[in-house]
Write an enzyme that holds these catalytic residues in place. Structure first.
Site, PDB file in Angstrom:
ATOM      1  N   ASP A   1      25.181 -46.242  13.594  1.00 40.78           N
ATOM      2  CA  ASP A   1      25.720 -45.045  14.241  1.00 40.78           C
ATOM      3  C   ASP A   1      27.105 -45.341  14.811  1.00 40.78           C
ATOM      4  O   ASP A   1      27.818 -46.201  14.292  1.00 40.78           O
ATOM      5  CB  ASP A   1      24.748 -44.581  15.337  1.00 40.78           C
ATOM      6  CG  ASP A   1      24.726 -43.068  15.484  1.00 40.78           C
ATOM      7  OD1 ASP A   1      25.722 -42.514  15.973  1.00 40.78           O
ATOM      8  OD2 ASP A   1      23.715 -42.446  15.113  1.00 40.78           O
TER       9      ASP A   1
ATOM     10  N   HIS B   1      27.112 -40.581  20.547  1.00 39.80           N
ATOM     11  CA  HIS B   1      26.053 -40.225  19.607  1.00 39.80           C
ATOM     12  C   HIS B   1      25.047 -41.361  19.412  1.00 39.80           C
ATOM     13  O   HIS B   1      23.827 -41.169  19.503  1.00 39.80           O
ATOM     14  CB  HIS B   1      26.719 -39.857  18.286  1.00 39.80           C
ATOM     15  CG  HIS B   1      25.861 -39.196  17.276  1.00 39.80           C
ATOM     16  ND1 HIS B   1      25.211 -39.895  16.286  1.00 39.80           N
ATOM     17  CD2 HIS B   1      25.568 -37.895  17.073  1.00 39.80           C
ATOM     18  CE1 HIS B   1      24.546 -39.046  15.514  1.00 39.80           C
ATOM     19  NE2 HIS B   1      24.746 -37.823  15.973  1.00 39.80           N
TER      20      HIS B   1
ATOM     21  N   SER C   1      20.344 -35.051  13.931  1.00 36.82           N
ATOM     22  CA  SER C   1      20.632 -36.386  14.453  1.00 36.82           C
ATOM     23  C   SER C   1      19.643 -36.783  15.539  1.00 36.82           C
ATOM     24  O   SER C   1      19.349 -37.962  15.731  1.00 36.82           O
ATOM     25  CB  SER C   1      22.039 -36.445  15.058  1.00 36.82           C
ATOM     26  OG  SER C   1      23.018 -36.518  14.076  1.00 36.82           O
TER      27      SER C   1
END
Length: 583
Positions: free
Chosen positions: A166, A206, A399
């Site tokens: 990520d 994220h 996600s």
């Protein structure tokens, strides 16, 4: 709620409450732990582009020499899968290399220049940490998949490693630090492993959010992950600034996952700059081949990849157009077919995850779907988890759904150390809660399997079993190196067990070692009695991950038990990764 997303996230990025995408985006053994030692990079120059050069796995020296002779430099090389990352400023580099003997495919991985940072990467910031919250409420996403019930049975084993591929992970966060594995963390930004301390840290938020959903510690602070007992490693594949995930970064990350024993990886992104890679395009065909080989390599090493399906409310089983690619320059509208793939989500062997709405049984409005593409679903709206600096935030997107599934996969691996990636993938579907199609003509199939939810919403409780395992459980997760022609031991001290060991003593063994035909593995009881578990079988197979049943009823249970491993040959080494006893 915070729905911040960088401009570069693929359609697995967090989305706005309306459901519209928040932005257009979101190695042969030790040789693959790093790029080939023969890889050399020139000084950065304007106009530098990156390419995947595909050749036969193994010795890539001839093709690497040809790259240097035809206006390119080798930035990194993953010889075990025959993928070389080359840089060049020549506009004819790809076409020239396609004519070189031994070269199978060549493709540009981006439509923009490689940043200068690739040649001297800056370390991401190490943010100051906020004070830890004093509460840890159980959130609805965890109750929907019965993770809260699973924790009482098996919160996950520290011997199970999950890779977070990520934007990076804030390893200092109070809810992640207890489970963070720095030794196997890395940056793969630009397509070359960067093992400097902190290179794995988050260049956005994220990855830290995803990591918390998988394995935030059950420590009374802030949030709890699906599998709060497993270990997480950060493999940063996003580049700073753009936060794009180019093909060479993905190849590097997947190879790293395979070489470092990750049982599961989470992939909440698509491979930039193309939302869909089409085999009739020479550049994209090379991307499909390179990333596909890396995924197959990781899977062959025991790693299951879990990936988000995307947030465009798009039918992946009936592709017609792509309007958002390339996202590193100027997107164009192009006609596509189902041969064009969203990768890694649509690669063979990958678990493709759709997002449920807040009630746990609907399709999130933004979630991609597709008959025989979606395998399972999980909560993806308003998911509360960790963000950098010791903070927390609620985000939405596929996600956010994917790491719920990665966490359940990690619980399956914890409860069943011998499971292969195919075993875990099958169990995720078999154990999922069936969800019927809503009144929506786009949802096709049956309640047991349909285009919106695949085989259903994952179930963490079924992953670990509905009742605790019988008997007391003891585990040693300390690594013990196994050198050539040596004998090593790892000890577990058992106490508090009355009388003798059972006739069905369970011995869980997790040994990472190439060519297990070299190994003899014994259980040694406290009185010195030896019980052979594995005796030089298996030939060239890698790794022993198995639970053995031993009749140890003649042995007093309390005392020091040992796992003894004898290596009987040269050339292959490894380690005792973990082992356990269940009485």
């Amino acid at each position: 709620m915070t729905f911040a997303a960088p401009a570069a996230f693929a359609d697995t990025a967090p989305v706005s409450p309306s459901g519209a995408p928040a932005a257009a985006k979101q190695q042969n053994r030790a040789a693959l732990n790093n790029a080939s030692p023969n890889a050399r990079s020139a000084t950065w120059a304007a106009g530098t582009r990156a390419y995947l050069v595909i050749t036969a796995p193994g010795d890539t020296s001839a093709v690497r020499s040809a790259i240097a002779s035809n206006g390119g430099t080798v930035f990194s090389s993953f010889d075990a899968i025959g993928v070389i990352v080359a840089h060049s400023t020549s506009g004819t580099f790809a076409s020239t290399m396609r004519g070189v003997s031994g070269v199978q495919k060549v493709g540009a991985t981006r439509t923009s220049d490689v940043p200068a940072d690739a040649y001297s990467p800056a370390l991401p910031a190490n943010p100051a940490q906020s004070a830890a919250p004093s509460t840890e409420p159980v959130r609805s996403d965890m109750t929907q998949i019965k993770a809260d019930q699973a924790w009482a049975v098996n919160p996950g084993s520290a011997s199970v490693k999950v890779g977070i591929l990520d934007t990076g992970v804030d390893d200092q966060h109070q809810d992640l630090a207890p489970n963070f594995n720095a030794a196997d963390s890395v940056s793969c930004a630009y397509g070359k492993p960067d093992t400097r301390a902190g290179a794995w840290r988050d260049v956005d938020q994220h990855g830290t959010h995803v990591a918390g959903t998988v394995a935030a510690a059950k420590n009374g602070k802030g949030a709890i992950g699906v599998a709060p007992g497993v270990k997480i490693s950060s493999v940063r594949i996003a580049e700073p600034g753009s936060t794009l995930f180019f093909a060479e970064n993905t190849v590097c990350g997947l190879v790293w996952a395979g070489d470092h024993g990750f049982k599961v990886t989470n992939n909440s992104y698509y491979t930039d700059p193309w939302q869909f890679n089409c085999p009739n395009n020479l550049d994209q065909a090379a991307i499909l081949e390179g990333v596909g080989r890396a995924q197959a390599y990781a899977e062959s090493k025991g790693s299951l990849q879990v990936a988000a399906a995307g947030n465009a409310n798009y039918d992946l089983a009936n592709k017609t157009t792509d309007t958002s690619s390339p996202n590193d320059s100027t997107p164009v509208t192009r006609n596509i077919t189902n041969d064009c793939l969203d990768i890694p989500a649509e690669l063979p062997g990958v678990v493709t995850v759709a997002a449920n709405g807040t009630n746990g049984s609907s399709k999130a409005s933004f979630s991609n779907f597709g008959r025989d593409v979606i395998e399972v679903s999980a909560p993806g709206e308003s998911v509360y988890s960790t963000v950098p600096g010791g903070k927390y935030s609620s985000l939405s997107g596929t996600s956010m759904a994917s790491p719920h599934v990665a966490g359940v996969a990690a619980l399956l691996a914890s409860a069943n150390p011998g499971y292969t990636p195919a075993d875990i993938r099958a169990k995720l579907g078999e154990q999922a809660t069936d969800l019927a199609c809503p009144s929506d003509s786009r949802c096709t199939g049956t309640t047991a399997k349909n285009s919106f939810f695949g085989e259903g919403r994952v179930d963490a409780l079924k992953a670990v079993g509905t009742t605790p395992p019988p008997g007391k459980y003891f585990e040693n997760t300390a690594d013990v190196a196994i050198a050539d022609n040596t004998t090593v031991e790892s000890a577990i001290t058992v106490s508090g067990v009355t009388g003798n060991a059972p006739a069905t003593l369970k011995v869980g063994v997790d040994i990472k070692h190439t060519y297990i035909g070299d190994l003899k593995v014994d259980l040694v009881a406290p009185d010195g009695s030896v019980y052979t578990l594995h005796n030089r079988s298996g030939g060239g197979t890698d790794n022993i991950a198995q639970t053995y049943t031993v009749n140890a009823s003649s042995e007093v249970a309390n005392g020091t038990w040992k796992l003894r491993v004898n290596d009987n040959a040269n050339a292959d080494t490894g380690r005792i990764d973990a082992w356990n006893l269940t009485f």
